[in-house]
Design a protein around this motif. Structure first.
Motif, short mmCIF file in Angstrom:
data_model
loop_
_atom_site.label_atom_id
_atom_site.label_comp_id
_atom_site.label_asym_id
_atom_site.label_seq_id
_atom_site.Cartn_x
_atom_site.Cartn_y
_atom_site.Cartn_z
N ASP A 138 0.82 -1.20 0.00
CA ASP A 138 0.00 0.00 0.00
C ASP A 138 0.87 1.27 0.00
OD1 ASP A 138 -2.24 1.70 0.38
OD2 ASP A 138 -2.02 1.57 2.56
N HIS B 273 8.46 0.30 4.60
CA HIS B 273 8.52 -1.15 4.58
C HIS B 273 9.76 -1.58 3.82
CE1 HIS B 273 4.64 -1.58 6.41
NE2 HIS B 273 3.99 -0.98 5.44
N ASN C 221 6.75 -7.54 6.91
CA ASN C 221 5.54 -6.83 7.30
C ASN C 221 4.32 -7.53 6.73
OD1 ASN C 221 4.08 -4.34 8.37
ND2 ASN C 221 3.38 -4.42 6.25
N GLU C 222 3.43 -7.95 7.60
CA GLU C 222 2.13 -8.50 7.23
C GLU C 222 2.19 -9.59 6.17
OE1 GLU C 222 -0.80 -5.46 6.52
OE2 GLU C 222 -0.83 -4.96 8.64
N ASN D 99 -0.01 -5.29 13.70
CA ASN D 99 -0.71 -4.13 13.14
C ASN D 99 -2.20 -4.35 13.35
OD1 ASN D 99 1.82 -3.38 12.24
ND2 ASN D 99 1.47 -4.00 10.12
N TYR E 66 -6.31 -2.68 13.36
CA TYR E 66 -7.18 -1.60 12.86
C TYR E 66 -8.62 -1.77 13.32
CZ TYR E 66 -3.26 -0.07 9.98
OH TYR E 66 -2.05 0.42 9.56
N TYR F 200 -10.70 -0.90 9.72
CA TYR F 200 -11.05 -1.95 8.75
C TYR F 200 -12.09 -2.91 9.32
CZ TYR F 200 -7.18 -0.27 5.91
OH TYR F 200 -6.34 0.51 5.15
N GLU G 265 1.44 -0.82 14.10
CA GLU G 265 0.56 0.03 13.29
C GLU G 265 -0.81 0.08 13.94
OE1 GLU G 265 0.09 -0.91 9.13
OE2 GLU G 265 2.24 -1.22 8.84
N TRP H 70 0.24 4.39 12.83
CA TRP H 70 0.29 4.39 11.36
C TRP H 70 -0.48 5.60 10.87
CZ3 TRP H 70 3.48 2.13 8.27
CH2 TRP H 70 3.24 2.19 6.88
N PHE I 3 0.88 9.75 2.76
CA PHE I 3 1.85 9.35 1.73
C PHE I 3 1.13 8.88 0.48
CE2 PHE I 3 1.05 5.72 4.49
CZ PHE I 3 0.84 4.67 3.61
N ARG J 83 -8.32 4.66 -1.81
CA ARG J 83 -7.25 5.61 -1.52
C ARG J 83 -7.55 6.91 -2.25
NH1 ARG J 83 -6.73 3.07 2.20
NH2 ARG J 83 -5.10 1.62 2.83
N ASN K 10 -2.68 7.64 1.01
CA ASN K 10 -3.06 7.06 2.29
C ASN K 10 -3.05 8.23 3.28
OD1 ASN K 10 -2.76 5.93 4.98
ND2 ASN K 10 -2.48 3.95 3.98
N LYS L 200 -3.53 8.27 6.57
CA LYS L 200 -3.44 7.92 7.99
C LYS L 200 -2.34 8.70 8.72
CE LYS L 200 -5.55 3.38 7.45
NZ LYS L 200 -5.41 3.19 5.97
C1 GCB Z 1 -1.11 -2.07 6.86
C2 GCB Z 1 0.15 -2.04 6.07
C3 GCB Z 1 0.49 -0.64 5.62
C4 GCB Z 1 -0.78 0.04 5.10
C5 GCB Z 1 -1.77 0.14 6.24
C6 GCB Z 1 -3.09 0.78 5.81
O1 GCB Z 1 -1.38 -2.95 7.61
O2 GCB Z 1 1.23 -2.58 6.78
O3 GCB Z 1 1.48 -0.69 4.65
O4 GCB Z 1 -0.52 1.30 4.57
O5 GCB Z 1 -2.06 -1.13 6.71
O6 GCB Z 1 -3.20 1.98 5.90
O7 GCB Z 1 -3.98 0.05 5.40
#
Ligand code: GCB
Length: 600
Positions: free
Chosen positions: A169, A341, A408-409, A471, A473, A477, A509, A554, A559, A567, A572, A574
């Motif tokens: 992402d 990342h 990562n993830e 991470n 959310y 999410y 995150e 996060w 960015f 998006r 993004n 965040k």
């Molecule tokens: C995540 C990813 C990150 C994304 C973020 C998001 O888990 O590691 O790269 O930008 O979520 O904002 O969804």
């Protein structure tokens, strides 16, 4: 070719350094004709481009371009360098590079964000300019790391959608992202230095291993120097080691990031022939039970996931951005970040040492999916191992790096709790990460190692690592619009993970997309209030749990991403700062909470 050291080149009385940053010639090669047409000696229709810089924001046809592109530059080697060995070092070519000097292919390299070096002494001319040409190719291929979209889809970003298609992402910026330099050394030279520190009582103990390349028998003498301490080095087969003991040592920490200059010299017949100096910090990092310890004391990482991302320069080294970001980290009261990342510029690591910022240092392993066929997994493992070796070689002496992160993830099945992980994928990942963990510990037994897990992803993988990093959310999410429910679900999972692993836990995150200037009360998704309250809820849950060793929001700043339905405007959102580093409401909330100081 050097034995593999990646020391940052430096100028001193024995070595020389010439930075080739500046304007280069540039040409896209969509027909892949450059190699056959001899572009390595001259580009037929070049446009100007700065190095370092991503190519994407500079020319319309370059923005979403996937394929090879050529960089070329003429240079003179200073006459005073004659008699020395000359090397070319590329700081980062994203993604695959081939390099020619004077029309001769001198090296190739796979993988962005990490430097590579080649000796070019034989290829140089001294009575006319030399030409360096670098072909950089940025295809998103499934066998690479990060992988391009593969048989199982596009990973997290595949779920989000997006153009250009990626498994991650963030925007697939490409080009020569860091400096290209020439440097010279004497015929026999210091190729690598590894300084490991420990604490005994009030002494700081520095154990140093040096690798040298000798033109003679691989034997020789040298010295180590730190303040008024000195030790002899005696080389056997190009290797030597010695230990220095610093009484009443001033330990490195975020509160007092004290650095000691360490100098290594080589000698022939009592005469110093090469020298290299680096700043080291005396400190230890370890995991004991469910605590992360810095210099034997529990430490808590307050901070962010970041990106190397800025308009026009893209992913390239941007020193004004870094200086401002460190000032804002201090302003907001953060003491840490993760290099999400991919590895960041060496200048950023040097600044972290100097400013006392704790870094979780991550290889570019984002978007891994273990539902893909085994041959792709094998190809990716080979590249992850290479990237890990290069990263540890480059950054092992930075006191600011407190943790290596190997992925990562990574995915092992459905996302975000929409189904159970797939057993075969979990097994495949276990074998993969056991190997990466082992290699990290073998190369550097002084730092803990972690893997960052996705919400709803396989938990088994965390069991292999020293620190559990997640991470999460809940409230974005999942549990959208329901902040309290989300925070409760988060708190419940923290306790479950602690019961399961008994290891230190970090939330690497947590965050929500937030359009600057959009407000609502009661808080609504996408508003500044919602972000601020979401972060507060997570921080409150973590504050009640002493096994939580870090909370990284996060993201530090908004960015650029690919274009897609989730998006807005290819961004993004965040960030707690906007892309041009203006604070959102959440930044002020964090500052109050984290005791931010100074005036930025
Ligand atoms: C995540 C990813 C990150 C994304 C973020 C998001 O888990 O590691 O790269 O930008 O979520 O904002 O969804």
């Amino acid at each position: 070719t050097p034995a593999g050291g990646l020391l940052l080149p430096q100028q001193n009385q024995h070595r020389n350094l010439l930075d080739l940053s500046g304007l280069w010639h540039f040409q896209l090669d969509p027909g892949e004709e450059g190699e056959a047409q001899g572009w390595s000696t001259a580009l037929p229709a070049p446009r100007p481009i700065p190095v370092p810089c991503s190519w994407n924001d500079l020319y319309d046809d370059a923005r979403d371009y996937l394929g090879p592109a050529w960089y070329a530059k003429d240079f003179w080697v200073p006459p005073g360098w004659q008699g020395q060995r000359v090397f070319l070092r590329v700081g980062s070519a994203n993604y695959a590079a081939r390099v020619w000097v004077g029309g001769a292919l001198v090296t190739e390299h796979l993988g962005g964000h990490l430097p590579f070096v080649v000796e070019i002494t034989q290829e140089l001319t001294w009575d006319r300019p030399n030409t360096v040409a670098i072909r950089v190719e940025n295809l998103q291929l499934p066998g690479r790391v990060p992988p391009g979209p593969g048989p199982s889809g596009g990973g997290v970003a595949g779920v989000l959608g997006g153009y250009p298609a990626t498994t991650y992402d963030f925007f697939p910026y490409a080009g020569l992202h860091r400096a290209v330099v020439l440097y010279s050394t004497p015929a026999g030279y210091i190729d690598d230095v590894t300084a490991r520190t420990s604490i005994e009582g009030t002494d700081g103990v520095v154990h140093v291993r040096v690798k040298s390349v000798w033109h003679g028998a691989g034997q020789g003498q040298g010295k180590l120097r730190l303040a008024d301490l000195e030790a002899d080095l005696s080389f056997q087969n190009g290797e030597a080691a010695a230990t220095l003991r610093v009484p009443a040592a001033r330990l490195w920490s975020p509160q007092d990031p004290h650095l000691y200059p360490l100098t290594v010299t080589l000698e022939e017949d009592g005469r110093v022939t090469d020298a290299y100096t680096l700043d080291i910090g005396l400190r230890t990092v370890e995991v004991r039970g469910d605590q992360l310890l810095l210099n034997g004391e529990p430490v808590f990482l307050k901070g962010f996931g970041k990106h190397e991302d800025f308009p026009l320069s893209g992913r390239a080294l941007n020193l004004p951005m870094w200086i401002r970001d460190y000032a804002l980290l201090r302003w907001v009261g953060a003491n840490s970040y993760r290099t999400t990342h991919y590895p960041y510029a060496e200048e950023a690591m040097l600044l972290a040492d100097r400013l006392g910022v704790l870094v979780i240092n991550e290889i570019p392993a984002v978007g891994l999916n273990f539902e893909d066929p085994q041959e792709l997994t094998d190809a990716r493992l080979a590249q992850c191992l290479q990237q890990l070796r290069e990263l540890i070689a480059r950054d092992k002496n930075h006191p600011s790096t407190v943790l290596w992160c190997v992925a990562n993830e990574p995915m092992g099945g459905p996302l975000l709790g929409t189904g159970d992980p797939v057993p075969a994928a979990v097994e495949s990942g276990l074998a993969f990460f056991r190997e990466l963990y082992g290699e990290a510990r073998r190369l550097d037994p002084t730092r803990p190692v972690t893997l960052v897990g996705v919400q709803g992803g396989p938990l088994e993988w965390h069991g292999l690592f020293d620190v559990v990093a997640i991470n999460r959310y809940y409230g974005w999410y999942t549990h959208g619009g329901r902040l309290e429910e989300g925070a409760r679900a988060f708190a419940r999972e923290l306790d479950e993970l602690h019961a399961m692993f008994g290891k230190p836990l970090m939330v690497t995150e947590f965050g929500t997309d937030t359009l600057p200037g959009v407000h609502a009360t009661p808080p609504e998704m996408w508003t500044e209030e919602y972000q601020s309250e979401f972060l507060r809820g997570f921080l409150d849950a973590a504050a009640e749990r002493p096994f939580v060793a870090g909370m990284q929001v996060w993201n530090f700043a908004d960015f650029k991403t690919g274009q897609g339905t989730s998006r807005a405007a290819g961004m993004n959102f965040k960030g707690v700062f906007t892309r041009d580093r203006r604070p959102k409401l959440a930044a002020h909330m964090l500052r109050e909470r984290w005791g931010g100081k100074g005036d930025g």
